[in-house]
Motif scaffolding. Structure first.
Motif, short mmCIF file in Angstrom:
data_model
loop_
_atom_site.label_atom_id
_atom_site.label_comp_id
_atom_site.label_asym_id
_atom_site.label_seq_id
_atom_site.Cartn_x
_atom_site.Cartn_y
_atom_site.Cartn_z
N CYS A 1 20.21 54.06 35.20
CA CYS A 1 21.02 52.61 36.28
C CYS A 1 19.57 52.74 37.20
N TYR B 1 23.10 48.34 40.36
CA TYR B 1 23.73 46.65 39.60
C TYR B 1 24.06 47.23 37.88
N ASP B 2 25.76 46.27 37.28
CA ASP B 2 25.41 46.89 35.78
C ASP B 2 25.84 47.87 35.59
N THR C 1 30.35 40.97 42.74
CA THR C 1 30.02 40.04 42.11
C THR C 1 29.31 39.14 42.91
N ILE D 1 27.66 50.55 33.82
CA ILE D 1 28.61 50.13 32.65
C ILE D 1 30.28 51.16 33.86
N GLN E 1 32.54 47.16 44.13
CA GLN E 1 31.96 46.03 43.46
C GLN E 1 32.20 44.98 44.51
N GLU F 1 27.19 35.87 35.95
CA GLU F 1 27.39 37.12 36.95
C GLU F 1 26.86 38.34 36.31
N HIS F 2 26.48 38.55 37.56
CA HIS F 2 25.72 40.35 37.93
C HIS F 2 26.79 41.40 38.68
N THR F 3 26.82 42.18 38.26
CA THR F 3 28.47 43.27 38.96
C THR F 3 27.29 44.37 40.14
N ASN F 4 27.57 44.09 41.01
CA ASN F 4 26.92 44.77 41.53
C ASN F 4 27.59 46.23 42.19
#
Length: 85
Positions: free
Chosen positions: A31, A54-55, A81, A57, A79, A2-5
């Motif tokens: 970033c 994305y990603d 995912t 912190i 957000q 999974e990547h969180t954008n």
């Protein structure tokens, strides 16, 4: 995997160098910007800027840093995912 954008939507004054100041906030935090879209607002003084990264912190800290910029009127963060197999 999974990547969180995150999509940051900003309303910022249309002045020279504004886009550079916004992207520097992302660069200082390490970033990568995935996409960037600038569209005019009705009066052309406060364009809307969408920055997708994305990603990140701490997206709320990023939002706070963007809100501190002098010519930024507001910042909204969303957000997303993404599932990659």
């Amino acid at each position: 995997m999974e990547h969180t954008n995150y999509t940051f939507t900003l309303e910022a004054r249309n002045v020279p160098g504004m886009l550079v100041r916004i992207t520097q906030v992302f660069a200082r935090r390490g970033c990568n910007i995935q996409s960037l879209n600038v569209r005019p607002y009705t009066n052309n003084q406060w364009p809307i800027i969408d920055v997708e990264a994305y990603d990140i912190i701490d997206p709320h800290q990023m939002q706070y840093q963007l809100e501190k910029l002098v010519d930024v009127n507001y910042v909204n963060v969303r957000q997303h995912t993404l599932h990659k197999g």
